[in-house]
Enzyme design. Structure first.
Site, short mmCIF file in Angstrom:
data_model
loop_
_atom_site.label_atom_id
_atom_site.label_comp_id
_atom_site.label_asym_id
_atom_site.label_seq_id
_atom_site.Cartn_x
_atom_site.Cartn_y
_atom_site.Cartn_z
CB SER A 1 -8.80 -1.41 1.87
OG SER A 1 -10.00 -2.65 2.34
CG ASN B 1 -1.80 -1.22 1.16
OD1 ASN B 1 -2.48 -0.97 -0.16
ND2 ASN B 1 -2.07 -1.68 2.69
CG HIS C 1 -10.66 -2.08 7.82
ND1 HIS C 1 -10.01 -1.67 8.45
CD2 HIS C 1 -9.50 -1.99 6.97
CE1 HIS C 1 -8.73 -2.29 8.91
NE2 HIS C 1 -8.73 -2.38 7.12
CE LYS D 1 -3.46 0.30 4.88
NZ LYS D 1 -5.21 1.05 5.25
CG HIS E 1 -6.54 1.58 0.68
ND1 HIS E 1 -5.42 0.96 0.34
CD2 HIS E 1 -7.40 1.28 1.68
CE1 HIS E 1 -5.61 -0.45 1.07
NE2 HIS E 1 -6.88 0.55 1.88
CG ASP F 1 -10.96 4.45 6.43
OD1 ASP F 1 -10.06 4.82 6.16
OD2 ASP F 1 -10.88 3.50 6.72
CD GLU G 1 -13.25 0.51 3.56
OE1 GLU G 1 -12.76 0.41 2.52
OE2 GLU G 1 -13.32 0.02 3.87
C1 PLP Z 1 -5.65 0.11 6.16
C2 PLP Z 1 -6.84 0.01 6.33
C3 PLP Z 1 -6.79 0.94 7.87
C4 PLP Z 1 -6.38 0.34 9.19
O1 PLP Z 1 -4.79 2.01 8.78
P1 PLP Z 1 -3.39 1.57 9.59
O2 PLP Z 1 -2.99 2.77 9.69
O3 PLP Z 1 -3.41 0.54 8.60
O4 PLP Z 1 -3.72 0.98 11.12
C5 PLP Z 1 -8.14 1.81 8.08
N1 PLP Z 1 -8.84 1.66 7.26
C6 PLP Z 1 -9.05 1.10 6.21
C7 PLP Z 1 -10.00 1.44 5.42
C8 PLP Z 1 -8.03 0.67 5.75
O5 PLP Z 1 -8.06 -0.21 4.40
#
Ligand code: PLP
Length: 378
Positions: free
Chosen positions: A182, A48, A134, A231, A210, A207, A178
Site C-alpha cells: 500500500s 484510493n 499493513h 478502495k 490495492h 491482502d 500484501e
Molecule cells: C486499506 C488497507 C486495509 C484496510 O482496509 P479498510 O477497508 O480501509 O479497513 C488492509 N490492508 C491493506 C494492505 C490496506 O491498504
C-alpha cells in the site's frame, strides 16, 4: 489540568516535536479527482478510489435503492438478525471473482485481518509476515498468542530460510503478504511464496486491498485471500475468500464478525454495482496503472508496478515540506510518515486514478522534477 489531559498533551507535544503529529482536515470530493479543502481546490493524488466508482452514477443509484428498500443499518450482527440477502449475493460474487469456494464480508478490511488472523493462528502456531505489511496485519497478529516473525520485504528467499529453521517448532504456520504494497506500490513474489508455503505446509494469506480491479489477478490462488470493499470498489467493508470450511470457521470464530454489526445494505449494494462495472469495463480498470506508468516514465523513475508510486524523501519534515510545495501548485499528495512507513523512509505517495487527466499527470511530473530532489529514487 487532569492527569488524563496532561497525559494526552505530553504525548502530543512529543509527536509535534518529531513532526509526527497528525491532524484531520475537512475535505470534500464530488467530482473525480478534484477535492476541496480549506477554501481551495486541488487535484488529489491521495485517494484510493482508483476507478472513481464511489461517485459512479450506477454505484450511487444502487446504494440509494438499497436504502430506500431496506433502510440504513443492518440492525445487528449477522449471526443475530443482520444476515442480509445483499450480503449473501455480494459474497457469492466475491467468491466467484477470486475463484474460491466461499467468501465472508466484514465491517472493513482492517476488521477482516483483525478477525481472520487470530481465528486461524493460536497458541503454538507461527505467523510469518512481510516486514512492510499493513498495520492491520500486525494488529491481527498481535491479537493472537501465536509467535509473529517477519521476513525482509518481498524477499521470498528470506521467508524460505525462516521457515526452514522455524517451521518444525510450530503446529500450524500462516504466511501473510500484501499483493500490492500500500505504501510502496510494489508487488509480492506470489509464485515463489506459494511454492515455499506448499513445501513447508504453511498457509498463504494475501491482502489484495490495492490490487482488485486495477491489476490483472495473479495466477496464484492463495487459500486465504482477503481484501477491502473500501478502495477500488468505492464502498465500505472487507472480505475473506477461502474454502467452505475456512469460511464456515470464520462465521463461528472471527470475533470481528461475530461481535460486530453487519455491513449496511447500501455498502453491499454499492460493492455489487462496482463489481459489475469492473467486470464490464477492462479499459477503465487499466487506466490507473497506465497513468502511474506515464508519470514514472516522464520522471525517469523505475516503471510503476501498480497505481501507487512512492517518492521516498527520508525525514518526516522533508515529506511534509514536499507535500506543501505540491499543494502550492494545486496538487494534493499526502506525506506518509512513520509509523505508517519505517523510520527514515517518510515519503510522498502518489495514487493514480482513472479520473486523472493525462495533462494533469504530466504537469505533476514536471512540477515534481522542477521542485523536488528525486535523485535517490532512480
Ligand atoms: C486499506 C488497507 C486495509 C484496510 O482496509 P479498510 O477497508 O480501509 O479497513 C488492509 N490492508 C491493506 C494492505 C490496506 O491498504
Amino acid at each position: 489540568m487532569t492527569s488524563l489531559d496532561a497525559f494526552a498533551e505530553s504525548k502530543l507535544a512529543q509527536l509535534e516535536q518529531q513532526a509526527l503529529r497528525r491532524a484531520l482536515t475537512m475535505t470534500t470530493r464530488t467530482d473525480g479527482a478534484i477535492i476541496r479543502r480549506g477554501g481551495r481546490q486541488f487535484i488529489s493524488f491521495s485517494c484510493n478510489d482508483y476507478l472513481g466508482l464511489s461517485l459512479h452514477p450506477q454505484v450511487k443509484a444502487a446504494a440509494i435503492a438499497a436504502i430506500e428498500t431496506y433502510g440504513t443499518g443492518a440492525g445487528a450482527s449477522r449471526l443475530v438478525t443482520g444476515d442480509h440477502p445483499l450480503l449473501i449475493e455480494l459474497e457469492a460474487r466475491l467468491a466467484k471473482l477470486k475463484h474460491a469456494e466461499a467468501a465472508r464480508v466484514f465491517g472493513s478490511g482492517y476488521l477482516t485481518n483483525l478477525g481472520v488472523i487470530p481465528a486461524l493462528a493460536g497458541e503454538g502456531d507461527l505467523i510469518l509476515a512481510d516486514a512492510l505489511s499493513h498495520a492491520c496485519i500486525f494488529g491481527g497478529s498481535r491479537l493472537s498468542p501465536a509467535t509473529l516473525l517477519t521476513f525482509r520485504h518481498n524477499d521470498a528467499g528470506h521467508a524460505a530460510e525462516i521457515l526452514k529453521a522455524e517451521r518444525g517448532k510450530y503446529r500450524n504456520a500462516l504466511l501473510v503478504t500484501e499483493t500490492v504494497f500500500s505504501m510502496d506500490g510494489d508487488r509480492a513474489p506470489l509464485s515463489a511464496l506459494a511454492e515455499i508455503c506448499a513445501a513447508r505446509d504453511t498457509w498463504l494469506m494475501t491482502d489484495d486491498a490495492h490490487g482488485l480491479g486495477v491489476l490483472e489477478a495473479s495466477d496464484v490462488r492463495a487459500p486465504l485471500q482477503m481484501g477491502t470493499l473500501s478502495k477500488v470498489l468505492g464502498s465500505y467493508g472487507g472480505y475473506l475468500c477461502a474454502s467452505r470450511p475456512v469460511v464456515d470457521l470464520m462465521t463461528s470464530r472471527a470475533r470481528t464478525l461475530v461481535y460486530s454489526t453487519g455491513l449496511p445494505p447500501a455498502a453491499a449494494a454499492a460493492a455489487i454495482a462496482a463489481l459489475d462495472i469492473i467486470a464490464a469495463d477492462p479499459a477503465l480498470c487499466a487506466r490507473p496503472l497506465a497513468k502511474a506508468r506515464a508519470f514514472t516514465q516522464r520522471l525517469g523513475l523505475p516503471e510503476a508496478q501498480s497505481p501507487i508510486v512512492p517518492l521516498v524523501l527520508g525525514g518526516a519534515e522533508a515529506a511534509l515540506e514536499a507535500s506543501k510545495l505540491l499543494q502550492d501548485e494545486g496538487f494534493l499528495v499526502i506525506a506518509i510518515r512513520p509509523p505508517t512507513v519505517p523510520e527514515g523512509s517518510a515519503r510522498l505517495r502518489f495514487a493514480f486514478s482513472a479520473a486523472h487527466d493525462d495533462a494533469d499527470v504530466a504537469r505533476l511530473a514536471d512540477v515534481v522534477a522542477a521542485r523536488l530532489d528525486i535523485r535517490a529514487q532512480a
